[in-house]
Design an enzyme around this catalytic site. Structure first.
Site, PDB file in Angstrom:
ATOM      1  N   CYS A  98       0.759  -1.122  -0.055  1.00 22.02           N
ATOM      2  CA  CYS A  98       0.009  -0.034  -0.057  1.00 22.02           C
ATOM      3  C   CYS A  98       0.789   1.227   0.060  1.00 22.02           C
ATOM      4  CB  CYS A  98      -0.687   0.041   1.302  1.00 22.02           C
ATOM      5  SG  CYS A  98      -1.929   1.318   1.321  1.00 22.02           S
ATOM      6  N   CYS A 101      -0.325   4.313   2.083  1.00 20.57           N
ATOM      7  CA  CYS A 101      -0.194   3.968   3.613  1.00 20.57           C
ATOM      8  C   CYS A 101       1.412   4.066   3.828  1.00 20.57           C
ATOM      9  CB  CYS A 101      -0.808   2.569   4.083  1.00 20.57           C
ATOM     10  SG  CYS A 101      -2.042   1.771   3.213  1.00 20.57           S
ATOM     11  N   ASP A 102       1.964   3.693   3.273  1.00 14.64           N
ATOM     12  CA  ASP A 102       3.517   3.537   3.784  1.00 14.64           C
ATOM     13  C   ASP A 102       4.454   4.242   2.834  1.00 14.64           C
ATOM     14  OD1 ASP A 102       2.764   1.576   5.551  1.00 14.64           O
ATOM     15  OD2 ASP A 102       2.805   0.005   4.115  1.00 14.64           O
TER      16      ASP A 102
END
Ligand code: NDP
Length: 275
Positions: A98, A101-102
């Site tokens: 992701c 997200c990261d």
């Protein structure tokens, strides 16, 4: 929740960030007094007229009864299955599926992303804004992504695309330090120094808990009992979104099928005389 900029959902002329759109949708549902609860569904029993859904495990488990159920469990990211990839993923050591997200953790760094579909292109474009360099591993000599997405990626200077390239191992003990890869035409192997390894190779529908009570296809997608409707093979149970859609997989088509499921559920209840 995991997508970055959504440019193809109607009503957002400037586009919208995926997580923000999810919050907007929840707030809108709550405006109509929807009772929104969080919990992990561990079991379902759709055998009777009253459908049963079990939330949580053991003594804390809660059983919820309903006259209809709409399944919207979506699909989860797939992994390559390499021992090194899974180990580093599980210790939070720089392996992710992701980018939104990261990606932030890799600001100014070099990363690899595996995949050649629209998701991989979208995530590579997102990472390129944050990272110093993004190297894409494409296993064939061409990408599966739409031409528009391919062109977008090819036009970004700090993205390098390596075709016919397979991952052999993610290197590093405590965190990603590099990736060993092979050209599957020449057989040549090499290492690349990176600190992040992103995987964007598609999704698996989250339907394992339904396998004993619903008809699923060979990939695990819920079988659409009557094309053009949200009916499953069990009366009173309806599908919406990516748990049953392996073709379109867009936020707008998921939202549309959610509307179909709500209308089908309402008609089902009305036909049964339940208000
Ligand atoms: P796809 O199934 O379309 O693509 C998966 C990609 O991963 C393929 O290129 C495949 O390679 C590659 N792959 C699979 N397994 C491996 C492996 N073991 N090693 C290396 N590569 C592998 O999945 P996506 O998640 O990209 O897209 C799913 C759907 O969502 C599509 O319909 C897509 O159009 C849509 N989508 C649309 C977006 C948009 O419109 N904004 C954004 C994101 C997704 P190969 O081609 O060789 O099989």
């Amino acid at each position: 929740m995991e997508t970055t900029e959504v440019d193809n959902f109607p009503g957002y002329p400037e586009g919208i960030n995926g997580p923000q759109m999810m919050m907007d949708l929840e707030a809108q549902a709550k405006r109509f007094e929807t009772d929104v609860r969080s919990g992990w569904i561990t079991k379902v029993d759709f055998s009777g007229d009253v459908k049963k859904v079990f939330v949580g495990d053991g003594d804390d488990a809660v059983e919820i009864h309903a006259n209809t159920v709409i399944l919207s469990t979506g699909a989860s990211a797939k992994w390559l299955g390499l021992e090194s990839e899974i180990r580093l993923r599980d210790i939070g050591g720089g392996v992710s599926a992701c980018a939104v997200c990261d990606g932030f953790f890799y600001r100014g760094q070099d990363v690899v992303i595996v995949g050649a579909g629209d998701s991989a292109c979208e995530e590579a474009s997102y990472l390129a804004k944050l990272c110093n360099k993004v190297t894409m591993f494409v296993r064939r000599d061409e990408m599966r992504a739409s031409k528009a997405m391919q062109n977008r990626v090819k036009a970004i200077e700090n993205i390098e695309i390596l075709y016919n390239t397979e991952t052999l191992e993610v290197l590093g003990e405590e965190g990603v330090e590099g990736v060993r890869f092979r050209n599957n035409i020449s057989g040549e192997e090499a290492d690349i120094n990176v600190t992040g390894f992103f995987v964007a190779i598609g999704h698996k529908p989250n339907t394992d808990i339904f396998k004993d009570c619903l008809e699923l296809d060979e990939q695990g997608y819920i079988v659409q009992a009557k094309p053009g409707t949200s009916l499953t093979n069990v009366e009173g149970v309806f599908w919406s979104g990516d748990c049953a859609d392996k073709v379109y997989k867009q936020a707008v088509t998921a939202a549309g099928s959610g509307c179909m499921a709500a209308l089908d559920a309402e008609r089902y209840l009305a036909a049964k005389g339940i208000h």
